[in-house]
Structure formats: C-alpha cells, structure tokens
Design an enzyme around this catalytic site. Structure first.
Site, mmCIF file in Angstrom:
data_model
loop_
_atom_site.group_PDB
_atom_site.id
_atom_site.type_symbol
_atom_site.label_atom_id
_atom_site.label_comp_id
_atom_site.label_asym_id
_atom_site.label_seq_id
_atom_site.Cartn_x
_atom_site.Cartn_y
_atom_site.Cartn_z
ATOM 1 N N PRO A 9 0.786 -1.233 0.000
ATOM 2 C CA PRO A 9 0.000 0.000 0.000
ATOM 3 C C PRO A 9 0.821 1.286 0.000
ATOM 4 O O PRO A 9 1.887 1.359 0.624
ATOM 5 C CB PRO A 9 -0.823 -0.101 1.296
ATOM 6 C CG PRO A 9 -0.149 -1.124 2.121
ATOM 7 C CD PRO A 9 0.512 -2.069 1.170
ATOM 8 N N ASN A 10 0.293 2.235 -0.724
ATOM 9 C CA ASN A 10 0.831 3.605 -0.833
ATOM 10 C C ASN A 10 2.097 3.708 -1.685
ATOM 11 O O ASN A 10 2.562 4.813 -1.956
ATOM 12 C CB ASN A 10 1.099 4.205 0.570
ATOM 13 C CG ASN A 10 -0.158 4.228 1.414
ATOM 14 O OD1 ASN A 10 -1.185 4.745 0.981
ATOM 15 N ND2 ASN A 10 -0.110 3.637 2.597
ATOM 16 N N ARG A 17 4.841 11.071 -2.585
ATOM 17 C CA ARG A 17 4.597 10.804 -1.168
ATOM 18 C C ARG A 17 5.878 11.013 -0.350
ATOM 19 O O ARG A 17 6.923 10.469 -0.707
ATOM 20 C CB ARG A 17 4.152 9.340 -1.103
ATOM 21 C CG ARG A 17 4.292 8.687 0.201
ATOM 22 C CD ARG A 17 4.117 7.195 0.092
ATOM 23 N NE ARG A 17 3.950 6.704 1.433
ATOM 24 C CZ ARG A 17 4.329 5.512 1.854
ATOM 25 N NH1 ARG A 17 4.850 4.650 1.016
ATOM 26 N NH2 ARG A 17 4.158 5.183 3.092
ATOM 27 N N TYR A 22 11.267 9.025 0.915
ATOM 28 C CA TYR A 22 11.292 8.035 -0.174
ATOM 29 C C TYR A 22 11.886 8.546 -1.485
ATOM 30 O O TYR A 22 12.044 7.776 -2.438
ATOM 31 C CB TYR A 22 9.877 7.505 -0.427
ATOM 32 C CG TYR A 22 9.267 6.854 0.805
ATOM 33 C CD1 TYR A 22 9.807 5.682 1.328
ATOM 34 C CD2 TYR A 22 8.172 7.418 1.448
ATOM 35 C CE1 TYR A 22 9.269 5.093 2.469
ATOM 36 C CE2 TYR A 22 7.617 6.832 2.581
ATOM 37 C CZ TYR A 22 8.179 5.675 3.081
ATOM 38 O OH TYR A 22 7.646 5.095 4.202
ATOM 39 N N ASN A 73 7.998 -5.622 -1.215
ATOM 40 C CA ASN A 73 7.981 -4.518 -0.264
ATOM 41 C C ASN A 73 6.553 -4.473 0.271
ATOM 42 O O ASN A 73 5.669 -3.919 -0.384
ATOM 43 C CB ASN A 73 8.354 -3.195 -0.942
ATOM 44 C CG ASN A 73 8.390 -2.051 0.068
ATOM 45 O OD1 ASN A 73 7.912 -2.189 1.204
ATOM 46 N ND2 ASN A 73 8.958 -0.925 -0.331
ATOM 47 N N ALA A 76 3.438 -0.822 4.776
ATOM 48 C CA ALA A 76 2.990 -0.829 6.181
ATOM 49 C C ALA A 76 2.544 -2.215 6.641
ATOM 50 O O ALA A 76 2.607 -2.521 7.841
ATOM 51 C CB ALA A 76 1.867 0.180 6.367
ATOM 52 N N GLU A 97 12.620 -9.524 1.301
ATOM 53 C CA GLU A 97 11.839 -8.330 1.680
ATOM 54 C C GLU A 97 12.695 -7.089 1.511
ATOM 55 O O GLU A 97 13.868 -7.097 1.910
ATOM 56 C CB GLU A 97 11.415 -8.477 3.145
ATOM 57 C CG GLU A 97 10.705 -7.245 3.707
ATOM 58 C CD GLU A 97 10.212 -7.479 5.125
ATOM 59 O OE1 GLU A 97 9.595 -8.531 5.386
ATOM 60 O OE2 GLU A 97 10.444 -6.606 5.974
ATOM 61 N N HIS A 99 12.870 -2.620 1.671
ATOM 62 C CA HIS A 99 12.297 -1.335 2.071
ATOM 63 C C HIS A 99 13.178 -0.227 1.543
ATOM 64 O O HIS A 99 14.413 -0.309 1.640
ATOM 65 C CB HIS A 99 12.214 -1.227 3.599
ATOM 66 C CG HIS A 99 11.333 -2.279 4.189
ATOM 67 N ND1 HIS A 99 9.963 -2.210 4.133
ATOM 68 C CD2 HIS A 99 11.636 -3.450 4.790
ATOM 69 C CE1 HIS A 99 9.460 -3.292 4.694
ATOM 70 N NE2 HIS A 99 10.446 -4.066 5.090
ATOM 71 N N ARG A 106 13.504 4.685 12.063
ATOM 72 C CA ARG A 106 12.276 5.472 12.055
ATOM 73 C C ARG A 106 11.420 5.201 13.306
ATOM 74 O O ARG A 106 11.936 4.774 14.316
ATOM 75 C CB ARG A 106 11.523 5.204 10.745
ATOM 76 C CG ARG A 106 12.360 5.569 9.513
ATOM 77 C CD ARG A 106 11.620 5.311 8.226
ATOM 78 N NE ARG A 106 10.431 6.149 8.134
ATOM 79 C CZ ARG A 106 9.443 5.927 7.249
ATOM 80 N NH1 ARG A 106 9.526 4.917 6.399
ATOM 81 N NH2 ARG A 106 8.397 6.716 7.229
#
Ligand code: DQA
Length: 145
Positions: A9-10, A17, A22, A73, A76, A97, A99, A106
């Site tokens: 998502p996103n 964004r 990012y 990825n 969230a 995985e 990111h 963070r």
C-alpha cells in the site's frame, strides 16, 4: 527464472509521497530499473502493486508453481499483517523483503517486521537500490549461490 515483484500500500504514490523519506522516483521508474537489471541477470520479472491486503495474498498464492521467487515490499503491512506473513510461508518460495527507507531508524512501530522471519533476507535503507540489491540476492539464492 521467473520473479514476482510485489509492492504494498501507498507505494503507488512513490515520487509524490513523503519525498524527504522516499525520494522523487516513482514506482514506474523503479520497475523499469528492476526490469533492466532482470534482463542483465537473465530472469523474467512481473510486477504487482496493491493497496489491499487480500489482493496481495491472492497474488502470493498465484505465485505457487508459477515463479521461482518473490521480491516484496509489503510497505505498512510489514509491521502487522500476519495474513501476508502466513501467505509467504505457505507458498514455500524464496522471498526477499525490501524497504526503501531504513525502517530501524524510524518510528518504533516500524522496527518490527512480522514478515521478515519467513523471508530469506531483508534489505532496508538504500532507496531504489534496495530493490536492485534484493533482486541480485534473490537470483543468487535461486541459483544456489
Ligand atoms: C516502507 C517502510 C514502511 O514502514 C512504510 O509503511 C512504507 C514503505 C519502505 O519502503 O521504506 O510504506 O516499506
């Protein structure tokens, strides 16, 4: 060799964004870079992005007997989706995985990945390179290197 790339998502909003975190590269550009590297590594990649947990799970299930590995990825969902974790475990394929950001630098809620324990490895914090490093690692795993 076939690899499924999955973005959660996103990530469709990359480039607009939270640019400070990012960067300015959008998802289409990231996919183009992955496709370029895939060609060099002599593997086929296919791409999927969804903002919906169930669709991501369906995509993971569809990977069974269709691809040799998954680069994901989970965005969230990384931090709380036991359903995606179980789907990744169920298909018994090598999974890496990735990111864009260093999730350990963070907010506290991002420090936990519920999906990483069912992955062969995790790469975080290198922006677009996280995907490229992840793809290289995944291809090596599949090749038994
Ligand atoms: C992310 C990190 C997650 O914590 C976040 O929810 C994202 C993107 C990354 O690529 O850095 O959406 O997965």
């Amino acid at each position: 060799m076939k690899i499924q790339v999955i973005n959660g998502p996103n990530l469709n909003l990359l480039g607009v964004r939270e640019k400070d975190i990012y960067g300015t590269v959008n998802l289409g550009e990231i996919e183009a870079e992955i496709a370029r590297l895939a060609e060099q590594l002599k593997c086929q990649v296919r791409f999927f992005q969804s903002n919906h947990e169930g669709e991501i799970i369906d995509c993971i299930h569809a990977c069974r007997s269709q691809v040799d590995g998954i680069l994901i990825n989970p965005a969230a969902f990384t931090h709380y989706s036991y359903a995606i974790r179980d789907a990744l475990a169920a298909v018994e394929l090598p999974v890496v995985e990735v990111h864009m950001s260093n999730i350990y630098q963070r907010e506290l809620f991002r420090h936990q990945s519920v999906t990483a324990p069912v992955c062969r490895g995790q790469i975080a914090g290198f922006g677009v390179d996280s995907y490229l490093l992840g793809l290289r690692g995944l291809v090596n795993i599949i090749n038994g290197l």
